[in-house]
Design an enzyme around this catalytic site. Structure first.
Site, short mmCIF file in Angstrom:
data_model
loop_
_atom_site.label_atom_id
_atom_site.label_comp_id
_atom_site.label_asym_id
_atom_site.label_seq_id
_atom_site.Cartn_x
_atom_site.Cartn_y
_atom_site.Cartn_z
N ASN A 162 1.24 -1.38 -0.12
CA ASN A 162 -0.08 0.08 -0.36
C ASN A 162 0.80 1.23 0.17
O ASN A 162 1.42 1.23 1.12
CB ASN A 162 -1.15 0.20 1.67
N CYS A 166 -5.61 6.06 8.20
CA CYS A 166 -4.90 5.28 7.23
C CYS A 166 -3.31 3.97 7.76
O CYS A 166 -2.88 4.59 8.48
CB CYS A 166 -4.13 6.16 6.02
N GLY A 167 -3.81 2.92 8.46
CA GLY A 167 -3.46 2.48 8.78
C GLY A 167 -1.82 1.47 8.84
O GLY A 167 -0.80 1.76 9.03
N ASN A 168 -2.11 1.33 6.92
CA ASN A 168 -0.80 1.21 6.89
C ASN A 168 0.05 2.69 6.39
O ASN A 168 1.11 2.69 6.89
CB ASN A 168 -0.56 0.85 5.20
N ASN A 185 -12.89 5.71 9.77
CA ASN A 185 -13.51 5.13 8.98
C ASN A 185 -14.76 3.85 8.78
O ASN A 185 -13.58 3.07 9.74
CB ASN A 185 -12.35 5.40 7.58
N CYS A 217 -4.93 -2.58 2.51
CA CYS A 217 -4.96 -1.49 3.69
C CYS A 217 -5.77 -1.97 5.16
O CYS A 217 -5.83 -2.72 5.30
CB CYS A 217 -6.76 -0.87 3.29
N THR A 254 -6.91 -0.32 7.61
CA THR A 254 -8.38 0.15 8.26
C THR A 254 -8.76 -1.35 8.47
O THR A 254 -9.61 -1.38 9.01
CB THR A 254 -8.35 1.28 8.36
#
Length: 284
Positions: free
Chosen positions: A14, A84-86, A158, A218, A220
């Site tokens: 990502n 955005c987790g990544n 999100n 992704c 999240t």
């Protein structure tokens, strides 16, 4: 500002354009973000991470007392996203590598709140993603090859709609957003995850991210998938007093997601900075 200093990084493929802007002097337009993230005519990325001091950005100044740095995240189409987790893992790795923060535990401001990230000198990065919300999923459905299947509604800062399938190919090409019902269920759009089980405690997923299309990963979304799967398996650490972990395979690699007994979700995965350069915005 016609010449822009940038870095490029990714977490489980990502990938992100990283723009240092400590003093908040660069206010990118949606068109500029889309041009920078364009994979043929720009640098290429699933999104843009603007690195700005919290005190220098109106969206984050209220968090300046908790976190020095704000991750201003934009989707590849230029739209603004909450988290955005990544991206937050890559963001934290960038801070450490550039000497803007010490390795170890640090805090990052995001539109989804302040996140605590643990960054070792080398190796995978862990982020506390906070406590998920599970809004009512009654009536929420995702069209899978012409058949509407029930989806689990998970909010990780999100929105996510998680749907279980027998084969990830059933998700289709994911060039366009999957049809989610009822209309208006997600007025600001939604990330849709398609999930298959691999083994106990092990799933695989594909995702359509709003504003970016299908991405290789992704963060999240992987967290949302873990929560939805755990609940489907009857696991709820806050009730049982036992943490639970799932391995989540994404097209770009593997993430390990843990739900603690206090309800917080921890995500562990790679975060790598791969390039640095300058780009002339006038040429985009």
């Amino acid at each position: 500002m016609s010449t822009l200093h940038f870095f490029k990084g990714h977490g489980t493929e990502n990938d992100f354009v990283i723009v240092p802007d400590a003093d908040g002097e660069f206010a990118p337009t949606a068109e500029q973000v889309a041009a920078l993230c364009d994979r043929r005519a720009g640098i290429g990325g699933d999104g843009l991470l603007r690195v700005v001091r919290s005190a220098k950005d109106p969206a984050a100044e209220h968090m300046a007392g908790e976190a020095e740095w704000f991750m201003d995240y934009r989707n590849a189409d230029g739209s603004i996203a909450e988290m955005c987790g990544n991206g937050v893992r890559v963001f934290a790795r960038h801070l450490v590598e550039q000497g803007l923060a010490e390795a170890g535990e640090l805090r990052v401001a995001t539109r989804g709140g302040v996140k605590t990230v643990t960054v070792p000198i080398e190796g995978p990065v862990t982020v506390d993603m906070g406590v998920p919300r599970l809004p009512d999923s009654a009536g929420i459905g995702v069209d899978v090859q012409g058949r509407v299947r029930p989806a689990t509604n998970v909010d990780m800062g999100n929105p996510h709609a998680v749907v279980f399938v027998e084969d990830l190919a059933q998700a289709g090409n994911l060039f366009t957003a999957p049809a989610v019902s009822p209309a208006g269920a997600y007025p600001d759009g939604v990330n849709v995850e398609f999930v298959v089980r691999r083994a106990p405690g092990h799933v695989a997923m594909r995702v359509h991210e709003r504003g970016s299309g299908e991405t290789r990963s992704c963060g999240t979304g992987a967290c949302a998938v873990m929560v939805a799967t755990a609940r489907a398996d009857g696991a709820e650490p806050a009730v049982t007093g036992e943490p639970v972990s799932y391995t989540v395979d994404v097209p770009g690699g593997r993430l390990v997601i843990t739900e603690r007994v206090d309800g917080h979700i921890e995500m562990t995965g790679p975060a790598v900075i791969v390039a640095e350069g300058r780009v002339d915005l006038d040429r985009l």
